[in-house]
Design an enzyme around this catalytic site. Structure first.
Site, short mmCIF file in Angstrom:
data_model
loop_
_atom_site.label_atom_id
_atom_site.label_comp_id
_atom_site.label_asym_id
_atom_site.label_seq_id
_atom_site.Cartn_x
_atom_site.Cartn_y
_atom_site.Cartn_z
N ASP A 117 -15.62 18.07 -8.79
CA ASP A 117 -14.86 18.04 -10.50
C ASP A 117 -14.25 16.02 -9.81
O ASP A 117 -13.39 15.75 -10.84
CB ASP A 117 -14.13 18.83 -10.82
CG ASP A 117 -13.03 18.44 -11.74
OD1 ASP A 117 -14.22 17.68 -13.13
OD2 ASP A 117 -12.18 18.61 -12.27
N GLU A 371 -12.01 24.05 -1.84
CA GLU A 371 -12.08 25.28 -2.40
C GLU A 371 -13.74 25.81 -1.61
O GLU A 371 -14.99 25.35 -2.38
CB GLU A 371 -12.21 25.05 -3.62
CG GLU A 371 -10.36 24.50 -4.21
CD GLU A 371 -10.89 24.82 -6.37
OE1 GLU A 371 -12.04 24.58 -6.28
OE2 GLU A 371 -9.66 24.92 -6.60
N TYR A 426 -4.95 28.72 -10.74
CA TYR A 426 -4.92 27.79 -12.73
C TYR A 426 -4.83 28.78 -13.91
O TYR A 426 -5.52 29.10 -14.19
CB TYR A 426 -6.24 26.91 -12.90
CG TYR A 426 -6.69 25.36 -11.96
CD1 TYR A 426 -5.74 24.70 -12.80
CD2 TYR A 426 -7.43 25.87 -11.15
CE1 TYR A 426 -6.19 23.40 -12.02
CE2 TYR A 426 -7.57 24.29 -10.30
CZ TYR A 426 -6.43 23.36 -10.92
OH TYR A 426 -6.23 21.98 -9.86
N GLU A 462 -2.70 23.12 -6.09
CA GLU A 462 -2.98 23.18 -7.10
C GLU A 462 -2.82 23.53 -8.50
O GLU A 462 -3.30 25.03 -8.18
CB GLU A 462 -5.39 22.44 -6.81
CG GLU A 462 -5.71 21.27 -6.29
CD GLU A 462 -7.25 21.72 -6.22
OE1 GLU A 462 -7.70 21.85 -7.65
OE2 GLU A 462 -7.51 20.47 -5.79
C1 GCB Z 1 -10.24 22.71 -8.44
C2 GCB Z 1 -9.99 21.53 -7.88
C3 GCB Z 1 -10.30 20.40 -8.61
C4 GCB Z 1 -10.47 20.19 -10.03
C5 GCB Z 1 -9.52 20.94 -10.26
C6 GCB Z 1 -9.44 21.68 -12.18
O1 GCB Z 1 -10.03 23.94 -7.86
O2 GCB Z 1 -9.94 21.45 -6.82
O3 GCB Z 1 -11.73 19.20 -7.72
O4 GCB Z 1 -10.65 18.63 -10.67
O5 GCB Z 1 -10.17 22.14 -10.09
O6 GCB Z 1 -9.31 20.59 -12.66
O7 GCB Z 1 -10.20 21.77 -12.51
#
Ligand code: GCB
Length: 556
Positions: A117, A371, A426, A462
């Protein structure tokens, strides 16, 4: 095209910005011929390069974020000027790190698919050097430090190379303190210096000594200075110990990303970023998702940041991308095409990363991937090989990888192989979107599962929410500054209740460019700062929470 810079944002046509394939750089420079050994060094070329000086092909290099060099003494000899030509290829395949797939479209164009991403910036994004050394020279210095009571121990090993006919020479070493006074000496290509009452390196006192290595052969002396922070880093059960004391990481996953330059290194941007890191009370960051410019680690050493240093292995995960990928160039398809060659490229990326960054006190951990798919049984052998090589190259630092939500405590196959548990989560965004009550509950449950299953430190590498700067909503809704603030507050509250959590890295430090897509509003907006490095509301909240005492340890 200017160097250093990515070329993509310097143009105005989409097919140039999103160009797939080779680009050519060429320039004429004054020959540095001095009779010494002359080296042409690239700090990076993304993702692979082939280099010529005049009509002599020097060689090529695979991997977009680590340095490579060529001995050009013979080519420059006797010349007044030289023509430098570089082919830079931005294509990603299932045998490059990071991986990708080049699609051949019906209209004859190429389109690059990739599974990470951030925008696939390319070009010569870091400096290029023409440098000289004596013919017999210091090729490398490795420094390891340890702490024994009040003593600091500096182990060093020197590699001498070049002209074998020259006098074998002598190697001497001086350790100087920050004021320049010699505090220890040694001789020979390997040894140790013990320092009584050493001043240790830490985020609150990033004290740097300097190890000056000299090699004298005949009438020539090569000098190689290495800055040394004396510190130890260790995992003890679920705690991360810096100089024997528990340490808690507060900070961000970051990106090398900015308007115009893309991933081009820029000292001004770097200094602004570090000013903001300090302002907000961070003590740590991860070089997500590739090795950053060496200048960044130098500044982290000086300013006392604890760095998780990551390879460019991002997107080794087909499940996330619901795609089938070509196994080879014959375009036959089978699901999952990471193979022995991918592994070799990945191992070599680890070798180059450790070789480059091993002497930085700021680097406290290696992350071998971001990931990846670690749920398939076959991933075990692959990741065991990565961990084994990393430990062989550097037995002093913990090794981990950033785990994806799909790899749960139940189905993950590899976490026991590593020293730390790094989790990207997330809840409240991609899962239970908009529901922060559910997010908090699920996050806490999962963290406790990891903590029970493995007695290892957990760093949540993250967590975050997109917020468009200036977009407000009460009650908070997704994409508003309020929602980003509330989500971060929920996560930090959970972390404070789970003892095994040894660090929190918000995703992301700043907004950054990505490929176009329905989930992205001209880039990823999970930045705590905007892309031009101004604070969103959440930055003020983090500053309050992170600058409240105690600043470093939570378990102490
Ligand atoms: C993730 C990735 C990261 C993305 C992020 C997102 O899990 O490791 O590279 O930018 O999520 O914002 O979706």
């Amino acid at each position: 095209m200017p160097v250093p810079a990515s070329y993509n944002d310097l143009v105005t046509k989409l097919d140039e910005r999103e160009y797939v394939g080779d680009v050519w750089y060429q320039t004429i420079v004054v020959s540095p011929d001095s009779g010494d050994r002359t080296v042409l060094r690239f700090d990076a070329a993304t993702h692979r390069a082939e280099v010529w000086l005049d009509d002599v092909r020097l060689g090529e290099h695979e991997g977009g974020y680590t340095p490579f060099e060529f001995d050009v003494s013979d080519v420059v000899a006797g010349k007044e000027s030289i023509r430098m030509t570089v082919r830079v290829d931005n294509r990603l395949t299932m045998r490059s790190i990071p991986p990708g797939i080049v699609d051949h479209l019906d209209d004859g164009r190429l389109r690059q698919r990739y599974f990470h991403d951030f925008f696939n910036y390319a070009g010569i994004a870091r400096s290029v050097w023409l440098l000289t050394t004596p013919r017999r020279y210091i090729a490398d210095v490795t420094v390891r430090t340890d702490v024994d009571g009040r003593d600091g121990i500096v182990h060093y090993a020197v590699e001498i190379a070049g002209d074998d006919n020259a006098d074998a020479g002598i190697t001497t070493v001086e350790l100087r303190d920050a004021a320049g006074f010699v505090v220890g000496t040694a001789s020979g290509t390997a040894g140790s210096i013990i320092l009584d009452e050493a001043r240790l390196w830490s985020p609150t006192d990033p004290y740097l000594y300097s190890l000056e290595v000299r090699h004298r052969s005949g009438t020539r002396t090569d000098v190689y200075p290495v800055r040394v922070g004396i510190r130890s880093i260790r995992v003890d059960g679920a705690r991360l110990l810096l100089n024997g004391e528990p340490v808690y990481l507060r900070g961000f996953g970051m990106h090398e990303d900015a308007p115009w330059r893309g991933k081009g290194h820029d000292n001004a941007r770097m200094v602004r970023d570090f000013s903001l890191l300090r302002w907000i009370g961070a003590n740590s960051f991860r070089t997500s998702h590739y090795p950053y410019a060496e200048e960044v680690l130098d500044l982290a050493d000086e300013m006392g940041f604890l760095v998780i240093d990551e390879t460019a292995a991002v997107g080794l995960n087909l499940a996330l991308n619901a795609t089938r990928v070509p196994v080879d160039d014959t375009r036959t398809f089978r699901p999952g095409a990471v193979d022995e060659i991918t592994l070799q490229v990945h191992l070599s990326a680890i070798r180059e990363l450790v070789a480059r960054d091993k002497n930085h006190p700021s680097v406290v951990m290696w992350s071998v991937a971001n990931e990846p798919d670690t749920t398939e049984r076959a991933s075990r052998a692959y990741f065991a090989a990565l961990a084994a090589l990393t430990r062989e190259l550097d037995p002093t630092r913990p090794v981990g990888f950033a785990n994806v939500a799909l790899a749960t405590p139940e189905n993950d196959q590899v976490t026991d192989i590593f020293d730390v548990v790094l989790l990207n989560r997330y809840f409240g965004w991609y899962v239970d979107a908009g529901d922060l009550a559910a997010a908090g509950r699920k996050l806490e449950t999962e963290l406790r599962e990891w903590a029970t299953r493995y007695r290892k430190p957990i760093v949540v590498t993250e967590f975050g929410a997109d917020a468009i700067s200036g977009l407000h909503a009460l009650p908070a809704q997704m994409w508003s500054e309020e929602f980003q603030q509330e989500l971060i507050a929920v996560y930090l509250d959970v972390f404070s209740r789970v003892d095994a959590v040894a660090g929190e890295h918000v995703w992301n430090f700043a907004d950054f460019a990505t490929m176009q897509g329905i989930n992205r509003v001209v880039g990823n907006r999970k930045g705590v700062f905007t892309r031009d490095r101004e604070p969103k509301a959440v930055a003020h909240l983090l500053r309050q929470l992170w600058t409240a005492p105690p600043p470093l340890t939570r378990h102490a």
